[in-house]
Design a protein around this motif. Structure first.
Motif, PDB file in Angstrom:
ATOM      1  N   PRO A  21     -16.227  42.968  84.138  1.00 51.33           N
ATOM      2  CA  PRO A  21     -16.813  42.444  83.061  1.00 51.33           C
ATOM      3  C   PRO A  21     -15.741  42.151  82.173  1.00 51.33           C
ATOM      4  O   PRO A  21     -14.820  42.998  82.006  1.00 51.33           O
ATOM      5  CB  PRO A  21     -17.506  43.762  82.625  1.00 51.33           C
ATOM      6  CG  PRO A  21     -18.077  44.436  83.876  1.00 51.33           C
ATOM      7  CD  PRO A  21     -16.723  44.269  84.732  1.00 51.33           C
ATOM      8  N   ALA A  22     -15.651  41.187  81.604  1.00 41.08           N
ATOM      9  CA  ALA A  22     -14.895  40.654  80.674  1.00 41.08           C
ATOM     10  C   ALA A  22     -14.555  41.266  79.277  1.00 41.08           C
ATOM     11  O   ALA A  22     -13.570  41.488  78.980  1.00 41.08           O
ATOM     12  CB  ALA A  22     -15.020  39.227  80.289  1.00 41.08           C
ATOM     13  N   ARG A  23     -15.734  42.114  78.753  1.00 37.30           N
ATOM     14  CA  ARG A  23     -15.718  42.749  77.505  1.00 37.30           C
ATOM     15  C   ARG A  23     -15.384  44.347  77.802  1.00 37.30           C
ATOM     16  O   ARG A  23     -15.120  45.260  77.058  1.00 37.30           O
ATOM     17  CB  ARG A  23     -16.954  42.607  77.030  1.00 37.30           C
ATOM     18  CG  ARG A  23     -17.213  41.420  76.399  1.00 37.30           C
ATOM     19  CD  ARG A  23     -18.361  41.418  75.688  1.00 37.30           C
ATOM     20  NE  ARG A  23     -18.601  40.127  75.113  1.00 37.30           N
ATOM     21  CZ  ARG A  23     -19.601  39.654  74.258  1.00 37.30           C
ATOM     22  NH1 ARG A  23     -20.504  40.751  74.026  1.00 37.30           N
ATOM     23  NH2 ARG A  23     -19.849  38.686  73.871  1.00 37.30           N
ATOM     24  N   THR A  24     -14.929  44.770  79.084  1.00 36.36           N
ATOM     25  CA  THR A  24     -14.536  46.041  79.558  1.00 36.36           C
ATOM     26  C   THR A  24     -13.149  46.067  80.261  1.00 36.36           C
ATOM     27  O   THR A  24     -12.807  45.153  80.754  1.00 36.36           O
ATOM     28  CB  THR A  24     -15.585  46.391  80.702  1.00 36.36           C
ATOM     29  OG1 THR A  24     -16.904  46.113  80.268  1.00 36.36           O
ATOM     30  CG2 THR A  24     -15.411  47.831  81.179  1.00 36.36           C
ATOM     31  N   ALA A  25     -12.543  47.217  79.718  1.00 36.45           N
ATOM     32  CA  ALA A  25     -11.135  47.503  80.124  1.00 36.45           C
ATOM     33  C   ALA A  25     -11.185  47.794  81.836  1.00 36.45           C
ATOM     34  O   ALA A  25     -11.926  48.388  81.918  1.00 36.45           O
ATOM     35  CB  ALA A  25     -10.503  48.413  79.598  1.00 36.45           C
ATOM     36  N   PRO A  26     -10.094  47.316  82.376  1.00 30.90           N
ATOM     37  CA  PRO A  26     -10.142  47.414  83.941  1.00 30.90           C
ATOM     38  C   PRO A  26     -10.064  49.134  84.177  1.00 30.90           C
ATOM     39  O   PRO A  26      -9.544  49.703  83.463  1.00 30.90           O
ATOM     40  CB  PRO A  26      -8.859  46.845  84.513  1.00 30.90           C
ATOM     41  CG  PRO A  26      -8.693  45.715  83.421  1.00 30.90           C
ATOM     42  CD  PRO A  26      -9.090  46.316  82.008  1.00 30.90           C
ATOM     43  N   PRO A  27     -10.781  49.209  85.327  1.00 29.71           N
ATOM     44  CA  PRO A  27     -10.353  50.982  85.682  1.00 29.71           C
ATOM     45  C   PRO A  27      -8.870  51.047  85.928  1.00 29.71           C
ATOM     46  O   PRO A  27      -8.137  50.213  85.992  1.00 29.71           O
ATOM     47  CB  PRO A  27     -11.034  50.872  86.805  1.00 29.71           C
ATOM     48  CG  PRO A  27     -11.321  49.635  87.622  1.00 29.71           C
ATOM     49  CD  PRO A  27     -11.267  48.734  86.465  1.00 29.71           C
ATOM     50  N   ALA A  28      -8.670  52.531  85.984  1.00 29.87           N
ATOM     51  CA  ALA A  28      -7.335  52.654  86.368  1.00 29.87           C
ATOM     52  C   ALA A  28      -6.913  52.273  87.761  1.00 29.87           C
ATOM     53  O   ALA A  28      -7.447  52.220  88.540  1.00 29.87           O
ATOM     54  CB  ALA A  28      -7.435  54.354  86.360  1.00 29.87           C
ATOM     55  N   GLY A  29      -5.685  51.766  87.717  1.00 26.96           N
ATOM     56  CA  GLY A  29      -5.018  51.372  88.661  1.00 26.96           C
ATOM     57  C   GLY A  29      -5.209  49.792  88.979  1.00 26.96           C
ATOM     58  O   GLY A  29      -4.801  49.170  89.707  1.00 26.96           O
ATOM     59  N   TRP A  30      -5.808  49.069  87.742  1.00 22.18           N
ATOM     60  CA  TRP A  30      -6.167  47.597  87.763  1.00 22.18           C
ATOM     61  C   TRP A  30      -5.633  47.223  86.555  1.00 22.18           C
ATOM     62  O   TRP A  30      -5.622  47.739  85.651  1.00 22.18           O
ATOM     63  CB  TRP A  30      -7.526  47.388  88.046  1.00 22.18           C
ATOM     64  CG  TRP A  30      -8.276  47.912  89.498  1.00 22.18           C
ATOM     65  CD1 TRP A  30      -8.675  49.105  89.734  1.00 22.18           C
ATOM     66  CD2 TRP A  30      -8.462  46.993  90.621  1.00 22.18           C
ATOM     67  NE1 TRP A  30      -8.957  49.249  90.992  1.00 22.18           N
ATOM     68  CE2 TRP A  30      -9.048  47.869  91.613  1.00 22.18           C
ATOM     69  CE3 TRP A  30      -8.261  45.731  90.852  1.00 22.18           C
ATOM     70  CZ2 TRP A  30      -9.303  47.460  92.893  1.00 22.18           C
ATOM     71  CZ3 TRP A  30      -8.375  45.263  92.046  1.00 22.18           C
ATOM     72  CH2 TRP A  30      -8.976  45.922  93.145  1.00 22.18           C
ATOM     73  N   HIS A  31      -5.157  45.947  86.570  1.00 20.67           N
ATOM     74  CA  HIS A  31      -5.074  45.239  85.380  1.00 20.67           C
ATOM     75  C   HIS A  31      -5.251  43.833  85.216  1.00 20.67           C
ATOM     76  O   HIS A  31      -5.560  43.127  86.471  1.00 20.67           O
ATOM     77  CB  HIS A  31      -3.318  45.223  85.228  1.00 20.67           C
ATOM     78  CG  HIS A  31      -2.694  44.404  86.057  1.00 20.67           C
ATOM     79  ND1 HIS A  31      -2.195  44.897  87.488  1.00 20.67           N
ATOM     80  CD2 HIS A  31      -2.207  43.227  86.034  1.00 20.67           C
ATOM     81  CE1 HIS A  31      -1.621  43.980  88.012  1.00 20.67           C
ATOM     82  NE2 HIS A  31      -1.533  42.877  87.553  1.00 20.67           N
ATOM     83  N   ALA A  32      -5.639  43.232  84.252  1.00 22.96           N
ATOM     84  CA  ALA A  32      -6.281  41.897  84.108  1.00 22.96           C
ATOM     85  C   ALA A  32      -5.178  40.940  84.600  1.00 22.96           C
ATOM     86  O   ALA A  32      -4.017  41.213  84.046  1.00 22.96           O
ATOM     87  CB  ALA A  32      -6.575  41.813  82.638  1.00 22.96           C
ATOM     88  N   GLU A  33      -5.684  40.031  85.326  1.00 19.08           N
ATOM     89  CA  GLU A  33      -4.727  39.028  85.992  1.00 19.08           C
ATOM     90  C   GLU A  33      -4.639  37.778  84.963  1.00 19.08           C
ATOM     91  O   GLU A  33      -3.669  37.197  85.199  1.00 19.08           O
ATOM     92  CB  GLU A  33      -5.317  38.749  87.198  1.00 19.08           C
ATOM     93  CG  GLU A  33      -4.612  37.660  88.015  1.00 19.08           C
ATOM     94  CD  GLU A  33      -5.315  36.155  87.980  1.00 19.08           C
ATOM     95  OE1 GLU A  33      -4.864  35.246  88.700  1.00 19.08           O
ATOM     96  OE2 GLU A  33      -5.975  35.904  87.218  1.00 19.08           O
ATOM     97  N   GLY A  34      -5.614  37.750  84.116  1.00 13.81           N
ATOM     98  CA  GLY A  34      -5.474  36.652  83.148  1.00 13.81           C
ATOM     99  C   GLY A  34      -6.236  35.419  83.276  1.00 13.81           C
ATOM    100  O   GLY A  34      -6.500  34.672  82.370  1.00 13.81           O
ATOM    101  N   PHE A  35      -7.113  35.655  84.047  1.00 18.62           N
ATOM    102  CA  PHE A  35      -8.181  34.548  84.312  1.00 18.62           C
ATOM    103  C   PHE A  35      -9.616  35.030  84.008  1.00 18.62           C
ATOM    104  O   PHE A  35      -9.879  36.080  84.239  1.00 18.62           O
ATOM    105  CB  PHE A  35      -8.159  34.096  85.887  1.00 18.62           C
ATOM    106  CG  PHE A  35      -9.138  32.799  86.024  1.00 18.62           C
ATOM    107  CD1 PHE A  35      -8.904  31.435  85.888  1.00 18.62           C
ATOM    108  CD2 PHE A  35     -10.621  32.769  86.155  1.00 18.62           C
ATOM    109  CE1 PHE A  35      -9.500  30.304  85.768  1.00 18.62           C
ATOM    110  CE2 PHE A  35     -11.360  31.798  86.311  1.00 18.62           C
ATOM    111  CZ  PHE A  35     -10.898  30.682  86.243  1.00 18.62           C
TER     112      PHE A  35
END
Length: 70
Positions: A21-35
């Protein structure tokens, strides 16, 4: 309907991709790719940027095995 994208593409250390979900921080171990975008747009992006869905560690092991077999 909101103009805010519903999803973002996230990536982990094994270079595996997922939608989050765009409005939610990714879970631990994951990062936003930018898309970000709709589910369909994000899935199309993932299909383009992640053609080999094997985890990075497995791809590296297979590459080492192939090099050792030469």
């Amino acid at each position: 309907m909101s103009d805010t994208p519903a999803y973002q593409v996230v990536v982990n250390d094994e270079e595996q991709h997922a939608l989050w979900p765009a409005r939610t921080a990714p879970p631990a171990g994951w990062h936003a790719e930018g898309f970000t975008g709709s589910e369909e747009e994000c899935m199309a992006h993932v299909d383009t940027v992640w053609p080999d869905i094997r985890p990075l560690g497995l791809r590296r092991r297979l590459a080492r095995s192939a090099e050792a077999g030469r």
